[in-house]
Structures are given as structure tokens and as C-alpha cells.
Design an enzyme around this catalytic site. Structure first.
Site, PDB file in Angstrom:
ATOM      1  N   HIS A   1       0.804  -1.239   0.000  1.00  0.00           N
ATOM      2  CA  HIS A   1       0.000   0.000   0.000  1.00  0.00           C
ATOM      3  C   HIS A   1       0.831   1.281   0.000  1.00  0.00           C
ATOM      4  O   HIS A   1       0.298   2.356  -0.276  1.00  0.00           O
ATOM      5  CB  HIS A   1      -0.929   0.049   1.225  1.00  0.00           C
ATOM      6  CG  HIS A   1      -1.987  -1.006   1.232  1.00  0.00           C
ATOM      7  ND1 HIS A   1      -2.871  -1.175   0.193  1.00  0.00           N
ATOM      8  CD2 HIS A   1      -2.302  -1.960   2.152  1.00  0.00           C
ATOM      9  CE1 HIS A   1      -3.696  -2.182   0.475  1.00  0.00           C
ATOM     10  NE2 HIS A   1      -3.366  -2.677   1.651  1.00  0.00           N
TER      11      HIS A   1
ATOM     12  N   ASP B   1      -3.345 -10.750  -1.700  1.00  0.00           N
ATOM     13  CA  ASP B   1      -3.788 -10.129  -0.447  1.00  0.00           C
ATOM     14  C   ASP B   1      -5.253  -9.703  -0.623  1.00  0.00           C
ATOM     15  O   ASP B   1      -5.676  -9.373  -1.732  1.00  0.00           O
ATOM     16  CB  ASP B   1      -2.912  -8.899  -0.177  1.00  0.00           C
ATOM     17  CG  ASP B   1      -3.099  -8.301   1.200  1.00  0.00           C
ATOM     18  OD1 ASP B   1      -2.231  -8.520   2.054  1.00  0.00           O
ATOM     19  OD2 ASP B   1      -4.118  -7.594   1.408  1.00  0.00           O
TER      20      ASP B   1
ATOM     21  N   HIS C   1      -6.683  -7.106   0.178  1.00  0.00           N
ATOM     22  CA  HIS C   1      -6.808  -5.683  -0.148  1.00  0.00           C
ATOM     23  C   HIS C   1      -6.136  -5.380  -1.497  1.00  0.00           C
ATOM     24  O   HIS C   1      -5.131  -6.006  -1.840  1.00  0.00           O
ATOM     25  CB  HIS C   1      -6.138  -4.823   0.938  1.00  0.00           C
ATOM     26  CG  HIS C   1      -6.696  -5.037   2.314  1.00  0.00           C
ATOM     27  ND1 HIS C   1      -6.140  -5.938   3.217  1.00  0.00           N
ATOM     28  CD2 HIS C   1      -7.777  -4.495   2.925  1.00  0.00           C
ATOM     29  CE1 HIS C   1      -6.859  -5.921   4.337  1.00  0.00           C
ATOM     30  NE2 HIS C   1      -7.857  -5.056   4.193  1.00  0.00           N
TER      31      HIS C   1
ATOM     32  N   ASP D   1      -4.802 -12.551   4.308  1.00  0.00           N
ATOM     33  CA  ASP D   1      -6.024 -11.998   4.905  1.00  0.00           C
ATOM     34  C   ASP D   1      -7.284 -12.300   4.090  1.00  0.00           C
ATOM     35  O   ASP D   1      -8.376 -11.874   4.465  1.00  0.00           O
ATOM     36  CB  ASP D   1      -5.888 -10.484   5.174  1.00  0.00           C
ATOM     37  CG  ASP D   1      -5.167  -9.730   4.066  1.00  0.00           C
ATOM     38  OD1 ASP D   1      -4.947 -10.331   2.993  1.00  0.00           O
ATOM     39  OD2 ASP D   1      -4.847  -8.545   4.273  1.00  0.00           O
TER      40      ASP D   1
END
Ligand SMILES: [Zn+2]
Length: 383
Positions: free
Chosen positions: A141, A176, A178, A265
Site C-alpha cells: 500500500h 492479499d 486488499h 487476509d
């Protein structure tokens, strides 16, 4: 191009006990102990000292390399904040926000974790290894001038830059939960780094970007691939999307090297997200990647149910070493029995039941997304 013997990949596990010295604040979900916990499982299995896998220590990343992605202004603010000289200007760059707090040793930690991923890239470039895994990496990120989503230095973007600089076509795959925004946007106008991110629909999850119509611009049009997944996506649905989109695009793109952000996740039970995968899906994806017979640089990433994350990464490492324990305990490496007495499946999760309503909400939405991506991107690659 990279010359390495991919029959025996000589897989490298990047680890240092230094990582555990650094702790995010106790109320923060990010846990730096996960790499050690993975090591505690795979070491007794003989997967760090045998012919299949070995361990190497990271070295702190050099500032000159960090500047290939981050601005000097940002690096200065990060280092100063970590040393107790925080400023409102730093907060504008996300440093010291609730998601990206300042903690003791923050700068040293971020630079060492990044150094681990860069060491992996270096060893792949030199042909010393055909597969390197840094479970302490995957900070997808972070932006050039932004700390975000628990990430301060974008080690995976830097690895892609370093690999591409040597003339390699890089495939970045991000599983991931996200959106891998920092990496996707870093290469948004480039065709020498294809990014593929499968993640929970950003209408329902941080960072709020990452829709299927974001396909890249200019030279990069068609080289940014985004697969948003409905809440409740389960193994079979996920694999359907992966096999329909990622596999043909990877074949068409034919990369020289794969960078793989293996955030865990997306597993069922993650406290920060809402997908319903088991680690069998991760195993399946890794087997697909290994079949490509290209060097792989894998990193950790998210994963906030620590037990599940650690087991998924230990399973990943065993496959990376060519020693998948499989679903049958009798195939476990060295006859290792894990501590659980009730579940004899080794590192693999049990299959999870899928309800009718889950099937009915997930599948049609996902199928529509798959068709849109195919229509937007496949023609660019002659598919
Ligand atoms: Zn994540």
C-alpha cells in the site's frame, strides 16, 4: 534474462530474528512475529537446512535503492519521525496516522524488511535461487510519498523496479485481500510490469480503489488487471476467477520473473476482511505458479488471524520447497505431526461448507466481473 536451475530451485527463506525486536503498538493488528512462527513450523520439518530450502538473513536496504520509488522528502520524514522528530508535514504523508503509527525502531524495521525482499530479488537475478520467500515483506500500500494501510516502504514495488531494470518482464501477482494499490499504480502506464490483484470488492474494504475498469493507461493499457471479489467468496469461486483471468494472461504475457504478494487476509476468519477461503486455494495458486517454471519472489503481506496466516505461509513454504504435505498426513515431510490432535490434515485447512445463499450471491456477481475483464483486457493480449 535470469539464468537459474528451476528443477532444483534452491529455495531461500529470508529471515532474521531482528524482525521480532520491532513491534507495532499492542492495539495494532499487524504482527511482526509471524515470520518467526512460520520458521518454528518449517524448521523442524527440515525445510530450512536441506537440499530443498535454506535460510538467508536480510540486510538493510540502501537509501539509494529506496529512492527508486520513494521521494527523498518522504524518506527524510519517515526517518525523522521514527527518531522522535515528528512534524505535521509527516502526518500529511500518512506517517503517524492510526494505520501507520510511529513506533520504536520503525525506520530500521521498514528498511530491514525491504532489504529482505531486495536480497531475494538480488539472489534471483544472480541465479543463486529460483525461489525466494520473505514472509516479512509485502508492503503493497505504500506510495512514493505515502504511508498507508500499515505499510511504510513499498518493498514489492521496489523489487519489481529492480527486476525490470535488468530487462526482465515482471509479473506481479497480489492475492492479499486488499487491493495492491501502491504497486498497481506504480506501473499503471508500463507494459514491462504486469500487475494482477485479486481482492475483496473495494466498495466494502480498504483502500476503496481497485475496480475492474482500472486497466492501465498508455503503454500500460491492459497490463493492470484487477479482479474485485464479492464478500463471501469461497475456494471454488476464487479459483474459477483465477483460472479464467490470471492463468491465461500470465501465459500470454510470458514473464521472466514472478513477484508474488501472498497476503493471507483472504482466508476465512480474518478479522479485517470478509472472504471465505481456505489455504487450499493458496496451495492451488502456488502450484499454478510453480508450473510456469519461472523464478518466483514471494513475500508475506496482510494476515490478521495469526494462526491461520502462519499455517498458510508454512504450507506455502513447503510447496516452494517441493514438499507439499498434501491432504494426507502420511505424506507429511519426515512424518511430522503437528500439535493439533483433532485434525490430521497437516498444514492444510479443512474444506469449508458453502451455503446456498453464499453460492447464489457470489457466483453471478463474480461471473459478470470475469466477463467484463475478459472483454476489456483479453483482446489487448490477443486472447
Ligand atoms: Zn491486506
Amino acid at each position: 534474462m535470469i539464468e537459474s536451475d528451476l528443477k532444483t530451485r534452491n529455495s531461500v527463506f529470508v529471515y532474521s530474528s531482528e524482525f521480532e525486536k520491532y513491534l507495532y503498538p499492542p492495539e495494532h493488528p499487524f504482527n511482526t512475529i509471524r515470520a518467526k512462527r512460520v520458521r518454528d513450523i518449517v524448521n523442524p520439518m527440515g525445510l530450512l537446512a536441506g537440499s530443498g530450502g535454506r535460510e538467508v538473513a536480510p540486510e538493510p536496504a540502501e537509501r539509494i535503492v529506496l529512492k527508486k520509488f520513494h521521494t527523498p522528502r518522504y524518506l527524510h520524514a519517515l526517518k525523522s519521525s521514527a527518531a522522535g522528530r515528528w512534524s505535521p508535514e509527516a502526518l500529511q504523508m500518512g506517517i503517524g496516522s492510526p494505520d501507520c503509527p510511529i513506533f520504536k525502531g520503525l525506520y530500521e524495521y521498514a528498511v530491514l524488511a525491504t532489504g529482505g525482499t531486495l536480497k531475494a530479488a538480488k539472489m534471483i537475478l544472480s541465479g543463486e535461487t529460483g525461489l525466494a520467500f520473505n514472509p516479512s515483506g509485502g508492503y503493497h500500500h505504500a506510495g512514493p510519498e505515502l504511508a498507508a494501510g500499515f505499510c511504510y516502504i513499498n518493498d514489492v514495488a521496489l523489487a519489481c523496479i529492480v527486476l525490470a531494470e535488468q530487462g526482465n518482464r515482471v509479473l506481479y501477482l497480489d492475492v492479499d485481500v486488499h487491493h495492491g494499490d501502491g504497486v498497481a499504480y506504480a506501473f499503471y502506464d508500463r507494459s514491462d510490469v504486469m500487475t494482477i490483484s485479486l481482492h475483496q470488492n473495494p466498495k466494502t474494504l480498504f483502500p476503496g480503489t481497485g475496480f475492474e475498469d482500472e486497466i492501465g493507461t498508455g503503454e500500460g493499457e491492459g497490463y493492470c488487471v484487477i479482479v474485485p471479489l464479492p464478500v463471501g467468496t469461497y475456494d471454488q469461486a476464487y479459483l474459477k476467477a483465477f483460472e479464467a483471468i490470471a492463468v491465461p494472461l500470465m501465459k500470454a504475457y510470458n514473464p521472466d520473473v514472478i513477484v508474488f504478494e501472498l497476503g493471507a487476509d483472504a482466508l476465512a476468519g480474518d478479522p479485517l476482511a470478509n472472504l471465505s477461503l481456505t489455504n487450499n486455494t493458496y496451495a492451488e495458486i502456488i502450484n499454478h505458479l510453480m508450473d510456469f517454471a519461472k523464478p518466483i519472489l514471494a513475500t508475506g503481506g496482510g494476515g490478521y488471524n495469526v494462526e491461520n496466516t502462519v499455517r498458510a505461509w508454512a504450507l506455502a513454504w513447503s510447496i516452494f520447497c517441493g514438499a507439499d504435505p498434501g491432504q494426507d498426513i502420511h505424506h507429511a515431510v519426515g512424518g511430522v505431526l503437528l500439535e493439533s490432535t483433532e485434525w490430521q490434515g497437516g498444514l492444510r485447512d479443512r474444506e469449508l461448507a458453502v451455503s446456498d445463499s453464499q453460492r447464489e450471491t457470489v457466483m453471478p456477481a463474480l461471473e459478470a466481473t470475469i466477463e467484463k475483464i475478459k472483454a476489456n483486457i483479453f483482446p489487448i493480449h490477443g486472447l
